[in-house]
Design a protein around this motif. Structure first.
Motif, PDB file in Angstrom:
ATOM      1  N   GLU A   1      15.379   4.151  -7.513  1.00  0.00           N
ATOM      2  CA  GLU A   1      14.030   3.978  -8.059  1.00  0.00           C
ATOM      3  C   GLU A   1      13.006   4.208  -6.958  1.00  0.00           C
ATOM      4  O   GLU A   1      13.249   3.940  -5.784  1.00  0.00           O
ATOM      5  N   ASN A   2      11.840   4.687  -7.358  1.00  0.00           N
ATOM      6  CA  ASN A   2      10.661   4.685  -6.491  1.00  0.00           C
ATOM      7  C   ASN A   2       9.550   3.916  -7.182  1.00  0.00           C
ATOM      8  O   ASN A   2       9.428   3.944  -8.416  1.00  0.00           O
ATOM      9  N   LEU A   3       8.756   3.226  -6.381  1.00  0.00           N
ATOM     10  CA  LEU A   3       7.658   2.404  -6.879  1.00  0.00           C
ATOM     11  C   LEU A   3       6.455   2.590  -5.967  1.00  0.00           C
ATOM     12  O   LEU A   3       6.589   2.540  -4.737  1.00  0.00           O
ATOM     13  N   VAL A   4       5.284   2.808  -6.582  1.00  0.00           N
ATOM     14  CA  VAL A   4       4.042   2.898  -5.809  1.00  0.00           C
ATOM     15  C   VAL A   4       3.040   1.929  -6.427  1.00  0.00           C
ATOM     16  O   VAL A   4       2.988   1.768  -7.649  1.00  0.00           O
ATOM     17  N   PHE A   5       2.273   1.285  -5.585  1.00  0.00           N
ATOM     18  CA  PHE A   5       1.264   0.349  -6.069  1.00  0.00           C
ATOM     19  C   PHE A   5       0.061   1.116  -6.605  1.00  0.00           C
ATOM     20  O   PHE A   5      -0.429   2.062  -5.976  1.00  0.00           O
ATOM     21  N   ALA A   6      -0.386   0.705  -7.780  1.00  0.00           N
ATOM     22  CA  ALA A   6      -1.426   1.458  -8.488  1.00  0.00           C
ATOM     23  C   ALA A   6      -2.701   1.575  -7.667  1.00  0.00           C
ATOM     24  O   ALA A   6      -3.315   2.653  -7.601  1.00  0.00           O
ATOM     25  N   ARG A   7      -3.113   0.484  -7.046  1.00  0.00           N
ATOM     26  CA  ARG A   7      -4.367   0.528  -6.286  1.00  0.00           C
ATOM     27  C   ARG A   7      -4.256   1.494  -5.111  1.00  0.00           C
ATOM     28  O   ARG A   7      -5.172   2.281  -4.858  1.00  0.00           O
ATOM     29  N   ALA A   8      -3.131   1.452  -4.408  1.00  0.00           N
ATOM     30  CA  ALA A   8      -2.946   2.350  -3.263  1.00  0.00           C
ATOM     31  C   ALA A   8      -2.878   3.802  -3.717  1.00  0.00           C
ATOM     32  O   ALA A   8      -3.425   4.695  -3.063  1.00  0.00           O
ATOM     33  N   TRP A   9      -2.189   4.051  -4.832  1.00  0.00           N
ATOM     34  CA  TRP A   9      -2.056   5.421  -5.346  1.00  0.00           C
ATOM     35  C   TRP A   9      -3.419   5.989  -5.724  1.00  0.00           C
ATOM     36  O   TRP A   9      -3.759   7.131  -5.393  1.00  0.00           O
ATOM     37  N   LYS A  10      -4.235   5.175  -6.402  1.00  0.00           N
ATOM     38  CA  LYS A  10      -5.560   5.630  -6.812  1.00  0.00           C
ATOM     39  C   LYS A  10      -6.479   5.794  -5.606  1.00  0.00           C
ATOM     40  O   LYS A  10      -7.356   6.672  -5.603  1.00  0.00           O
ATOM     41  N   ALA A  11      -6.274   4.961  -4.584  1.00  0.00           N
ATOM     42  CA  ALA A  11      -7.091   5.074  -3.367  1.00  0.00           C
ATOM     43  C   ALA A  11      -6.851   6.397  -2.649  1.00  0.00           C
ATOM     44  O   ALA A  11      -7.706   6.858  -1.887  1.00  0.00           O
TER      45      ALA A  11
ATOM     46  N   ASP B   1       0.825  -1.209   0.000  1.00  0.00           N
ATOM     47  CA  ASP B   1       0.000   0.000   0.000  1.00  0.00           C
ATOM     48  C   ASP B   1       0.859   1.259   0.000  1.00  0.00           C
ATOM     49  O   ASP B   1       0.405   2.338   0.353  1.00  0.00           O
ATOM     50  N   GLY B   2       2.114   1.123  -0.420  1.00  0.00           N
ATOM     51  CA  GLY B   2       3.030   2.254  -0.393  1.00  0.00           C
ATOM     52  C   GLY B   2       2.742   3.278  -1.480  1.00  0.00           C
ATOM     53  O   GLY B   2       2.397   2.937  -2.611  1.00  0.00           O
ATOM     54  N   THR B   3       2.917   4.548  -1.123  1.00  0.00           N
ATOM     55  CA  THR B   3       2.773   5.654  -2.079  1.00  0.00           C
ATOM     56  C   THR B   3       3.941   6.630  -1.935  1.00  0.00           C
ATOM     57  O   THR B   3       3.826   7.806  -2.248  1.00  0.00           O
ATOM     58  N   HIS B   4       5.072   6.120  -1.472  1.00  0.00           N
ATOM     59  CA  HIS B   4       6.251   6.953  -1.241  1.00  0.00           C
ATOM     60  C   HIS B   4       6.892   7.347  -2.567  1.00  0.00           C
ATOM     61  O   HIS B   4       7.198   6.493  -3.401  1.00  0.00           O
ATOM     62  N   THR B   5       7.134   8.648  -2.763  1.00  0.00           N
ATOM     63  CA  THR B   5       7.707   9.122  -4.024  1.00  0.00           C
ATOM     64  C   THR B   5       8.891  10.066  -3.835  1.00  0.00           C
ATOM     65  O   THR B   5       9.371  10.650  -4.810  1.00  0.00           O
ATOM     66  N   ASP B   6       9.384  10.221  -2.621  1.00  0.00           N
ATOM     67  CA  ASP B   6      10.457  11.181  -2.357  1.00  0.00           C
ATOM     68  C   ASP B   6      11.816  10.564  -2.687  1.00  0.00           C
ATOM     69  O   ASP B   6      12.278   9.653  -1.998  1.00  0.00           O
ATOM     70  N   PHE B   7      12.463  11.101  -3.727  1.00  0.00           N
ATOM     71  CA  PHE B   7      13.753  10.541  -4.137  1.00  0.00           C
ATOM     72  C   PHE B   7      14.900  10.948  -3.219  1.00  0.00           C
ATOM     73  O   PHE B   7      16.030  10.502  -3.422  1.00  0.00           O
ATOM     74  N   ARG B   8      14.625  11.760  -2.233  1.00  0.00           N
ATOM     75  CA  ARG B   8      15.661  12.005  -1.223  1.00  0.00           C
ATOM     76  C   ARG B   8      15.931  10.733  -0.425  1.00  0.00           C
ATOM     77  O   ARG B   8      16.987  10.580   0.186  1.00  0.00           O
ATOM     78  N   GLU B   9      14.945   9.850  -0.436  1.00  0.00           N
ATOM     79  CA  GLU B   9      15.040   8.565   0.256  1.00  0.00           C
ATOM     80  C   GLU B   9      14.362   7.514  -0.627  1.00  0.00           C
ATOM     81  O   GLU B   9      13.231   7.126  -0.385  1.00  0.00           O
TER      82      GLU B   9
ATOM     83  N   ARG C   1       4.589  11.812 -10.809  1.00  0.00           N
ATOM     84  CA  ARG C   1       5.583  12.377 -11.723  1.00  0.00           C
ATOM     85  C   ARG C   1       6.861  12.704 -10.959  1.00  0.00           C
ATOM     86  O   ARG C   1       6.813  12.977  -9.770  1.00  0.00           O
ATOM     87  N   PHE C   2       7.955  12.717 -11.691  1.00  0.00           N
ATOM     88  CA  PHE C   2       9.228  13.201 -11.146  1.00  0.00           C
ATOM     89  C   PHE C   2       9.878  14.041 -12.225  1.00  0.00           C
ATOM     90  O   PHE C   2      10.065  13.586 -13.354  1.00  0.00           O
ATOM     91  N   HIS C   3      10.186  15.276 -11.883  1.00  0.00           N
ATOM     92  CA  HIS C   3      10.722  16.242 -12.843  1.00  0.00           C
ATOM     93  C   HIS C   3       9.803  16.385 -14.057  1.00  0.00           C
ATOM     94  O   HIS C   3      10.254  16.557 -15.184  1.00  0.00           O
ATOM     95  N   GLY C   4       8.503  16.285 -13.788  1.00  0.00           N
ATOM     96  CA  GLY C   4       7.524  16.483 -14.839  1.00  0.00           C
ATOM     97  C   GLY C   4       7.231  15.271 -15.695  1.00  0.00           C
ATOM     98  O   GLY C   4       6.345  15.308 -16.546  1.00  0.00           O
ATOM     99  N   ILE C   5       7.954  14.173 -15.481  1.00  0.00           N
ATOM    100  CA  ILE C   5       7.803  12.970 -16.296  1.00  0.00           C
ATOM    101  C   ILE C   5       6.958  11.942 -15.531  1.00  0.00           C
ATOM    102  O   ILE C   5       7.295  11.571 -14.409  1.00  0.00           O
ATOM    103  N   PRO C   6       5.856  11.470 -16.120  1.00  0.00           N
ATOM    104  CA  PRO C   6       5.045  10.453 -15.434  1.00  0.00           C
ATOM    105  C   PRO C   6       5.829   9.169 -15.196  1.00  0.00           C
ATOM    106  O   PRO C   6       6.650   8.769 -16.027  1.00  0.00           O
ATOM    107  N   TYR C   7       5.568   8.544 -14.061  1.00  0.00           N
ATOM    108  CA  TYR C   7       6.154   7.231 -13.806  1.00  0.00           C
ATOM    109  C   TYR C   7       5.681   6.246 -14.885  1.00  0.00           C
ATOM    110  O   TYR C   7       4.622   6.405 -15.487  1.00  0.00           O
ATOM    111  N   ASP C   8       6.468   5.188 -15.097  1.00  0.00           N
ATOM    112  CA  ASP C   8       6.066   4.118 -16.011  1.00  0.00           C
ATOM    113  C   ASP C   8       4.975   3.273 -15.360  1.00  0.00           C
ATOM    114  O   ASP C   8       5.019   2.995 -14.152  1.00  0.00           O
ATOM    115  N   THR C   9       4.018   2.851 -16.142  1.00  0.00           N
ATOM    116  CA  THR C   9       2.936   1.981 -15.668  1.00  0.00           C
ATOM    117  C   THR C   9       3.313   0.542 -15.965  1.00  0.00           C
ATOM    118  O   THR C   9       3.579   0.185 -17.115  1.00  0.00           O
ATOM    119  N   MET C  10       3.325  -0.276 -14.922  1.00  0.00           N
ATOM    120  CA  MET C  10       3.789  -1.661 -15.047  1.00  0.00           C
ATOM    121  C   MET C  10       2.650  -2.616 -14.662  1.00  0.00           C
ATOM    122  O   MET C  10       2.226  -2.665 -13.508  1.00  0.00           O
TER     123      MET C  10
END
Length: 231
Positions: free
Chosen positions: A130-140, A102-110, A148-157
């Motif tokens: 790398e950062n990874l967030v689960f789609a269901r948790a992110w949408k929830a 259920d992670g939604t962590h996106t901070d590249f400082r960590e 996004r990071f630096h304006g670029i959307p994350y890849d959908t896997m």
């Protein structure tokens, strides 16, 4: 109105300048770290023992991920061996058969994931974060689009059950972003694979459990060209 010959050189110069102008630079959004800041904050992890001491764990499948493993052209290269922070990923259950959380962590400082390239002497060299967030948790959380990071959307896997490969590398559907700050990537700093990274010295598993690499389709050969547009 008669065409003025004196205007023609100016028009040509303007067209040439526009055609030769560099693409807009990708810049951090408000509150985001620069790539230099991300590197400064993660340099200590070049020693994998530091990563282990701070809670990162080696991919339990003991894989060194390559493009071919995910049904992509081998020429795209590899990712490497992933080390995860389960707490930052919000892992809720081990692979059964897929890793979920259920992670939604996106901070590249960590970053939640560190990626290493196996070396001939058995050591590991840090090549990306790398950062990874689960789609269901992110949408929830109310998000309708990938992070996004630096304006670029994350890849959908998302894995395609109709292929022999595993496009989501044993994870539930998720969004992820690779940042190649420790190994130059000719395909772009934010692309998934790096042709300058190799898994030839990896001694562990060669494929995801229950999967085989599939031959890439003709459309896959355009991936590298398309991803270059993202930086």
């Amino acid at each position: 109105m008669p065409f003025s010959k004196s205007i023609f050189p100016t028009m040509v110069a303007g067209i040439v300048a526009a055609a030769c102008a560099p693409a807009p630079l990708v810049v951090p959004a408000d509150g985001e770290p620069t790539l230099a800041e991300v590197r400064a904050l993660t340099e200590r992890f070049q020693d994998v023992r530091t990563a282990l001491a701070e809670g990162y764990i080696r991919d339990p499948f003991d894989l060194c991920d390559t493009a071919a493993m995910m049904g992509k052209p081998a020429s795209l290269g590899a990712m490497g061996v992933h080390y995860f922070r389960p707490d930052l990923l919000g892992i809720t259950e081990p692979p059964s058969p897929r890793v979920n959380g259920d992670g939604t962590h996106t901070d590249f400082r960590e970053p939640s994931i560190l990626i290493y390239e196996p070396q001939a002497d058995g050591s590991l060299r840090l090549v990306a974060v790398e950062n990874l967030v689960f789609a269901r948790a992110w949408k929830a959380k109310g998000h309708k689009e990938p992070p996004r990071f630096h304006g670029i959307p994350y890849d959908t896997m998302v894995d395609d059950p109709d292929t022999a490969a595993d496009e989501a590398h044993m994870f539930e559907p998720h969004f992820d972003r690779h940042v190649w700050i420790y190994r130059d990537n000719p395909n772009g700093v934010f692309t998934p694979f790096n042709p300058a990274v190799t898994c030839e010295h990896h001694k562990g598993a060669k494929m995801f459990p229950g999967h085989t690499a599939s031959a890439p389709t003709d459309s896959d050969t355009t991936v590298a060209a398309q991803t270059r547009l993202h930086h």
